[in-house]
Design an enzyme around this catalytic site. Structure first.
Site, PDB file in Angstrom:
ATOM      1  N   ASP A  86       0.854  -1.187   0.000  1.00 10.38           N
ATOM      2  CA  ASP A  86       0.000   0.000   0.000  1.00 10.38           C
ATOM      3  C   ASP A  86       0.895   1.244   0.000  1.00 10.38           C
ATOM      4  OD1 ASP A  86      -3.142   0.581   0.485  1.00 10.38           O
ATOM      5  OD2 ASP A  86      -1.991   2.081   1.555  1.00 10.38           O
TER       6      ASP A  86
ATOM      7  N   TYR B 144      -3.674  11.136   0.834  1.00 17.14           N
ATOM      8  CA  TYR B 144      -4.141  10.897  -0.539  1.00 17.14           C
ATOM      9  C   TYR B 144      -4.137  12.190  -1.341  1.00 17.14           C
ATOM     10  CZ  TYR B 144      -5.508   6.101   0.427  1.00 17.14           C
ATOM     11  OH  TYR B 144      -5.470   4.769   0.715  1.00 17.14           O
TER      12      TYR B 144
ATOM     13  N   HIS C 196      -4.619  -7.860   0.189  1.00 15.95           N
ATOM     14  CA  HIS C 196      -3.944  -6.571   0.324  1.00 15.95           C
ATOM     15  C   HIS C 196      -3.165  -6.419   1.631  1.00 15.95           C
ATOM     16  CE1 HIS C 196      -3.354  -2.349  -0.679  1.00 15.95           C
ATOM     17  NE2 HIS C 196      -3.776  -2.019   0.527  1.00 15.95           N
TER      18      HIS C 196
END
Length: 455
Positions: free
Chosen positions: A226, A374, A431
């Protein structure tokens, strides 16, 4: 058919031309100040201070009062996890959280590893540093930095750490023994958030490089998935001479045109360098790639544009925060879990582990600052930042877990990571690899390091 062959050939040439122009470059190692106000002229305090996770009756009572006041929205009939977190199952999670989850006990679990803080570029950086209980005779343990992502935390690594620091105690060879450093990304958990705009993955990479130097490591291994994958990639681009090896369980390559090749159809995959396993993981294309990305990317659009707005709600409601985060631990672990009433969460994780991760976000009020990461990384658009255009020239390994959100074939990975020495199709997992399949990930890290040591 011939038209498709022609298109494949032209696309292959374009990809080759586009990629072959790259030179071995590094990112500039600049400096930054992310603390409040203007940087002081005084030398920054470089001391490393022990830190202990704590809680209080006031903190727990406030949590319980907020949980008790939560307003539940009924689920649609037979909706499962197709609309997001199923509120029927949420009732079970909330009931367990309120009545059975013991945060004090989990705080003790968090404190079983040594915690520290140190100031870097104006921010208090939190990390755990775990050394082997019995270092191998005549050999020094290998320093390994492991970096988490969103919506995870340093706690994701608690089950893999003993497999790396004490392999002999877990029935493994002690040929490669590690001392593990797991920091919290600034703005996540116990690491202080930036007070200024612009704190992105390169800034985090530079801070973690300075952290490793401060701990006395001139050369070290790094690992991440990630955001941790991107941060570690940036570290390899900033200071390749200090990175002995880069191990990833997710690969970022926004500039690679190879992702377009699946559009040409399965029949040309072999010609274009893809294996049968790649075909299995990439097709049917609409379902595995297009629809899956569309389904799973809504959160990213929000957090990359207006993170503070949704963050206000999540920072005020522990149940809302849990639903928002735990939904990712369902569908990012296995996209098929969206077809289950409980999202498959307890097939891979315990509620204690899941809620401990939630509590790290809740007790530190860090959901807003974590989401801002982000915006800072995507606000300029994909493919526009220098690090996205640069290749990586340190020994690299990738563990390709089959249920990752987007499968990255070796061909895609190698186009950016030029010294890819290990690429593994993992038997299972998604993930959150270290959290979900610590044994498999530890085995692949050890395999990669063995190869890197021979370079």
């Amino acid at each position: 058919m011939w038209l498709e062959v022609l298109l494949a050939s032209v696309l292959g040439f374009v990809i080759y031309w586009f990629i072959s122009r790259d030179k071995e470059e590094t990112l500039p190692l600049e400096d930054g100040w992310w603390g409040p106000g203007v940087k002081s002229t005084a030398k920054e305090d470089e001391s490393i201070r022990p830190f202990t996770v704590e809680t209080s009756d006031e903190e727990i009572n406030d949590l319980h009062q907020r949980i008790d006041k939560f307003r539940m929205t009924p689920s649609l009939e037979d909706s499962r996890f197709h609309y997001g977190f199923n509120s029927n199952y949420l009732k079970k999670v909330v009931s367990y959280w309120r009545s059975k989850f013991d945060w004090r006990k989990q705080v003790e679990t968090l404190n079983k590893y040594p915690h520290f803080k140190t100031k870097i570029e104006g921010l208090d950086i939190h990390f755990i540093h775990v050394k082997p209980p019995q270092p191998p005779a005549g050999r020094s343990p290998k320093p390994l930095l492991m970096v988490h992502g969103w919506p995870g935390s340093f706690y994701e690594f608690y089950k893999i750490i003993p497999l790396l620091t004490d392999p002999k105690g877990h029935g493994l060879s002690d040929e490669h023994v590690f001392e593990v450093i797991c920091p919290s990304i600034p703005g996540y958990g116990f690491s202080e958030a930036s007070y200024k705009k612009g704190f992105n993955s390169v800034a985090a990479a530079r801070i973690f490089y300075k952290l490793m130097l401060r701990l006395g490591f001139q050369k070290f291994y790094i690992q991440g998935g990630d955001w941790g994958s991107l941060i570690c990639t940036n570290m390899a681009q900033l200071v390749p001479s200090h990175v002995k090896g880069l191990h990833l369980n997710m690969a970022f390559n926004s500039r690679n045109l190879s992702f377009l090749t699946p559009l040409l159809g399965q029949r040309f995959m072999g010609f274009l360098g893809y294996t049968e396993k790649d075909v299995e993981l990439l097709y049917p294309f609409k379902e595995k790639i297009f629809y899956n990305i569309m389904r799973e990317s809504g959160y990213m659009h929000i957090q990359a544009t207006k993170p503070d707005t949704v963050g206000c709600a999540l920072n005020d409601s522990p149940v809302g925060l849990a639903a928002y985060i735990l939904e990712k631990f369902s569908t990012w672990t296995n996209s098929e879990f969206r077809n289950l009433e409980d999202g498959g969460l307890e097939r891979k994780f315990s509620l204690d582990d899941l809620l401990t991760n939630i509590m790290i976000y809740w007790t530190t009020a860090s959901i807003v600052s974590s989401q801002r990461f982000y915006k800072e990384n995507f606000s300029h658009g994909l493919g526009t930042l220098k690090h996205e255009r640069l290749k990586v020239f340190v020994p690299t390994g990738l563990a390709a877990f089959p249920c990752e959100i987007l499968h990255s074939p070796e061909k895609w990975v190698r186009s950016k990571y030029c010294k890819l020495i290990s690429y593994s199709y993992m038997a299972r997992g998604g993930h959150f690899a270290a959290f979900e399949e610590p044994t498999l990930l530890a085995q692949d890290i050890r395999k990669f390091v063995a190869l890197a040591e021979r370079q």
